[in-house]
Design an enzyme around this catalytic site. Structure first.
Site, PDB file in Angstrom:
ATOM      1  CB  THR A   1     116.431 137.413  72.136  1.00 57.47           C
ATOM      2  OG1 THR A   1     117.439 135.767  72.160  1.00 57.47           O
ATOM      3  CG2 THR A   1     117.679 138.577  71.898  1.00 57.47           C
TER       4      THR A   1
ATOM      5  CG  ASN B   1     117.333 135.287  55.730  1.00 58.50           C
ATOM      6  OD1 ASN B   1     117.849 134.558  53.888  1.00 58.50           O
ATOM      7  ND2 ASN B   1     117.126 136.170  55.583  1.00 58.50           N
TER       8      ASN B   1
ATOM      9  CE1 TYR C   1     125.144 135.049  63.380  1.00 58.65           C
ATOM     10  CE2 TYR C   1     124.763 135.821  60.930  1.00 58.65           C
ATOM     11  CZ  TYR C   1     124.404 135.045  62.559  1.00 58.65           C
ATOM     12  OH  TYR C   1     123.365 134.159  62.442  1.00 58.65           O
TER      13      TYR C   1
ATOM     14  NE  ARG D   1     119.691 146.352  55.231  1.00 58.46           N
ATOM     15  CZ  ARG D   1     118.883 145.471  55.817  1.00 58.46           C
ATOM     16  NH1 ARG D   1     118.433 146.423  56.673  1.00 58.46           N
ATOM     17  NH2 ARG D   1     118.982 144.728  55.588  1.00 58.46           N
TER      18      ARG D   1
ATOM     19  CB  SER E   1     124.683 132.070  59.107  1.00 54.62           C
ATOM     20  OG  SER E   1     123.992 133.116  58.781  1.00 54.62           O
TER      21      SER E   1
ATOM     22  CE  LYS F   1     126.011 131.868  64.282  1.00 56.38           C
ATOM     23  NZ  LYS F   1     125.117 131.555  65.208  1.00 56.38           N
TER      24      LYS F   1
ATOM     25  CG  LEU G   1     116.298 133.468  80.244  1.00 59.20           C
ATOM     26  CD1 LEU G   1     115.181 132.972  81.418  1.00 59.20           C
ATOM     27  CD2 LEU G   1     115.236 132.930  78.873  1.00 59.20           C
TER      28      LEU G   1
ATOM     29  CG  ASP H   1     121.263 143.732  53.457  1.00 61.66           C
ATOM     30  OD1 ASP H   1     121.341 142.491  54.313  1.00 61.66           O
ATOM     31  OD2 ASP H   1     120.464 144.473  53.245  1.00 61.66           O
TER      32      ASP H   1
ATOM     33  CB  ILE I   1     126.843 129.204  76.310  1.00 62.64           C
ATOM     34  CG1 ILE I   1     126.992 130.633  75.150  1.00 62.64           C
ATOM     35  CG2 ILE I   1     125.771 128.625  76.032  1.00 62.64           C
ATOM     36  CD1 ILE I   1     127.078 130.371  74.455  1.00 62.64           C
TER      37      ILE I   1
HETATM   38  N1  NAD Z   1     116.812 133.206  62.101  1.00 62.05           N
HETATM   39  C1  NAD Z   1     117.611 133.398  61.135  1.00 62.05           C
HETATM   40  O1  NAD Z   1     117.685 134.025  60.722  1.00 62.05           O
HETATM   41  C2  NAD Z   1     118.905 132.526  61.434  1.00 62.05           C
HETATM   42  C3  NAD Z   1     119.900 132.499  60.187  1.00 62.05           C
HETATM   43  C4  NAD Z   1     120.756 131.991  60.306  1.00 62.05           C
HETATM   44  C5  NAD Z   1     121.681 131.029  61.565  1.00 62.05           C
HETATM   45  N2  NAD Z   1     120.947 131.909  62.600  1.00 62.05           N
HETATM   46  C6  NAD Z   1     121.292 131.244  63.997  1.00 62.05           C
HETATM   47  O2  NAD Z   1     120.382 130.474  64.958  1.00 62.05           O
HETATM   48  C7  NAD Z   1     120.474 130.766  65.675  1.00 62.05           C
HETATM   49  C8  NAD Z   1     119.139 130.473  66.553  1.00 62.05           C
HETATM   50  O3  NAD Z   1     118.714 132.134  65.897  1.00 62.05           O
HETATM   51  P1  NAD Z   1     117.475 132.609  66.240  1.00 62.05           P
HETATM   52  O4  NAD Z   1     117.045 133.451  65.262  1.00 62.05           O
HETATM   53  O5  NAD Z   1     116.460 131.148  66.985  1.00 62.05           O
HETATM   54  O6  NAD Z   1     117.557 133.369  67.157  1.00 62.05           O
HETATM   55  P2  NAD Z   1     117.107 134.191  68.830  1.00 62.05           P
HETATM   56  O7  NAD Z   1     117.797 135.486  69.561  1.00 62.05           O
HETATM   57  O8  NAD Z   1     115.225 133.994  69.456  1.00 62.05           O
HETATM   58  O9  NAD Z   1     117.925 132.667  70.112  1.00 62.05           O
HETATM   59  C9  NAD Z   1     119.299 132.667  70.412  1.00 62.05           C
HETATM   60  C10 NAD Z   1     118.932 132.474  71.796  1.00 62.05           C
HETATM   61  O10 NAD Z   1     119.899 131.876  72.373  1.00 62.05           O
HETATM   62  C11 NAD Z   1     120.333 132.995  73.773  1.00 62.05           C
HETATM   63  N3  NAD Z   1     121.058 133.391  74.102  1.00 62.05           N
HETATM   64  C12 NAD Z   1     122.020 134.892  73.449  1.00 62.05           C
HETATM   65  N4  NAD Z   1     122.950 134.678  74.166  1.00 62.05           N
HETATM   66  C13 NAD Z   1     123.363 133.428  75.420  1.00 62.05           C
HETATM   67  C14 NAD Z   1     124.787 133.420  76.216  1.00 62.05           C
HETATM   68  N5  NAD Z   1     125.251 134.006  76.037  1.00 62.05           N
HETATM   69  N6  NAD Z   1     124.540 132.344  76.696  1.00 62.05           N
HETATM   70  C15 NAD Z   1     123.251 131.361  77.344  1.00 62.05           C
HETATM   71  N7  NAD Z   1     122.246 131.728  75.332  1.00 62.05           N
HETATM   72  C16 NAD Z   1     122.542 132.605  75.310  1.00 62.05           C
HETATM   73  C17 NAD Z   1     118.690 133.914  73.649  1.00 62.05           C
HETATM   74  O11 NAD Z   1     118.449 134.132  74.720  1.00 62.05           O
HETATM   75  C18 NAD Z   1     117.745 133.714  72.837  1.00 62.05           C
HETATM   76  O12 NAD Z   1     117.060 132.452  73.521  1.00 62.05           O
HETATM   77  C19 NAD Z   1     121.872 131.569  65.960  1.00 62.05           C
HETATM   78  O13 NAD Z   1     122.716 130.643  66.698  1.00 62.05           O
HETATM   79  C20 NAD Z   1     122.159 132.450  64.808  1.00 62.05           C
HETATM   80  O14 NAD Z   1     122.630 133.321  64.810  1.00 62.05           O
HETATM   81  C21 NAD Z   1     119.548 131.738  62.617  1.00 62.05           C
END
Ligand code: NAD
Length: 329
Positions: A35, A169, A140, A284, A116, A144, A33, A287, A51
């Site tokens: 985020t 995205n 980051y 940036r 990603s 990945k 939790l 980017d 985790i």
């Molecule tokens: N949103 C995007 O555009 C995007 C793009 C490419 C990849 N991703 C990948 O998708 C995944 C989900 O992204 P999202 O946008 O839903 O992000 P998010 O931040 O909403 O979700 C990540 C979740 O992981 C949990 N979390 C973080 N660290 C943790 C830990 N140490 N132990 C347990 N839980 C933990 C957070 O509380 C959160 O609920 C991520 O791995 C992100 O890198 C997202």
């Protein structure tokens, strides 16, 4: 199937959990939790566990005995990772290593990973396909890519099937505004930032475009926006197709349509009926100017392609943020 979802209380994870439950799977979420939001998992069983905590993770796995794992939990900002490398490596890499060790010990057979497009850095050719070299430009993106390699190694050693899904995205919200992204004042993703500026919310009432001198038709950066519901559906299709000898490695998840920063802002103006003040700022670091997917492999492997267009993405995001103001706190 019994599916354990890490990060299931987050943005993409919560949409996927909802779909898994609707499809009749038995689901348990692990999320610390940071985020994520408890309410986003609904009635699903949630373990508030980090985790990186190997013994707590072991206890969850021994209790549930999942057939499959979908691994979302991570920190996800390229920008932030430049400022806090060690936390990014710790959560994303050490966390994934712990998870894989527990999966190997408890005999998990299928593993789907949130990778990603950051793995590609600035692609030399767009649309980019999975044969393009990995050239991450941020810690980051490095995390990945390292995770992808670790998953492949574990799979080789244990026979586990896996898919490393490289999202472009993620954006948008549920059609009925029941679920969506939380984007506070520190958000960096263009669409929520643009929504904040359109609504006149701090930190900035003007919307900054980072760079208008890219080699693109209007000079602003090109990205591939994919609706979060399309992403969630891809996880189910990937999971269901991971059988036999299938180890599918990296698979792009994008719409395959480049969208410029200005174009996205224009669609938001159409949807909202408002025009935020826009200023141009320098590019940036880290980017990529151009990045959009060739999503053909996802179609061939899982029968998946995106169904929702840019207008749908922007409209659902606008509806969600305006109907649920807490999503912007
Ligand atoms: N949103 C995007 O555009 C995007 C793009 C490419 C990849 N991703 C990948 O998708 C995944 C989900 O992204 P999202 O946008 O839903 O992000 P998010 O931040 O909403 O979700 C990540 C979740 O992981 C949990 N979390 C973080 N660290 C943790 C830990 N140490 N132990 C347990 N839980 C933990 C957070 O509380 C959160 O609920 C991520 O791995 C992100 O890198 C997202």
């Amino acid at each position: 199937m019994k599916v354990l979802v890490t990060g299931g209380a987050g943005y993409v994870g919560s949409f996927t959990v909802r779909r898994l439950l609707n499809a009749g799977h038995e689901v348990v979420v692990v999320d610390n939790l940071t985020t994520g939001r408890r309410e986003a998992v609904g009635a699903c069983r949630l373990h508030v566990v980090d985790i990186r905590d190997l013994s707590a993770m072991g206890a969850v796995f021994e209790g549930f005995r999942p057939d499959a794992v979908i691994h979302f939990a991570a920190l996800k900002s390229s920008e932030e990772s430049l400022r806090d490398i060690s936390t990014y490596f710790d959560v994303n890499v050490t966390g994934t290593q712990n998870l894989l060790a527990v999966c190997a010990r408890t005999g998990v057979r299928r593993f789907v990973f949130s990778s990603s497009c950051a793995v590609y850095g600035t692609p030399q050719i767009c649309p980019v396909d999975e044969s393009a070299p990995a050239r991450p430009e941020s810690p980051y993106g490095e995390t990945k890519y390292l995770c992808e390699r670790m998953i492949a190694s574990y799979a080789q050693a244990t026979g586990m099937r896996y898919a490393n899904l490289r999202y472009f995205n993620a954006a948008g919200a549920a059609d009925d505004a029941s679920l969506g992204e939380h984007a506070g004042p520190g958000a960096t993703q263009l669409l929520p930032v643009a929504v904040r500026a359109t609504l006149g919310l701090p930190p900035s009432l003007t919307l900054r475009i980072f760079g208008d001198d890219y080699p693109t038709p209007d000079g602003t950066a090109l990205r591939d926006y994919i609706h979060v519901e399309d992403l969630a559906r891809a996880h189910l299709q990937a999971l269901e197709r991971l059988d036999g000898e299938d180890r599918c490695g990296p698979v792009n998840l994008g719409r395959g349509h480049p969208v410029s920063v200005r174009e996205l802002i224009d669609v938001l103006s159409d949807v909202s009926g408002k025009n935020p003040e826009v200023v141009v700022a320098p590019r940036r670091p880290g980017d990529p100017g151009l990045s959009w997917a060739d999503p053909g492999l996802a179609l061939r492997r899982f029968g998946w392609s995106a169904e929702r267009d840019l207008h749908h993405i922007v409209r659902t995001a606008w509806d969600w943020h305006t109907r649920v103001p807490a999503s912007l706190e």
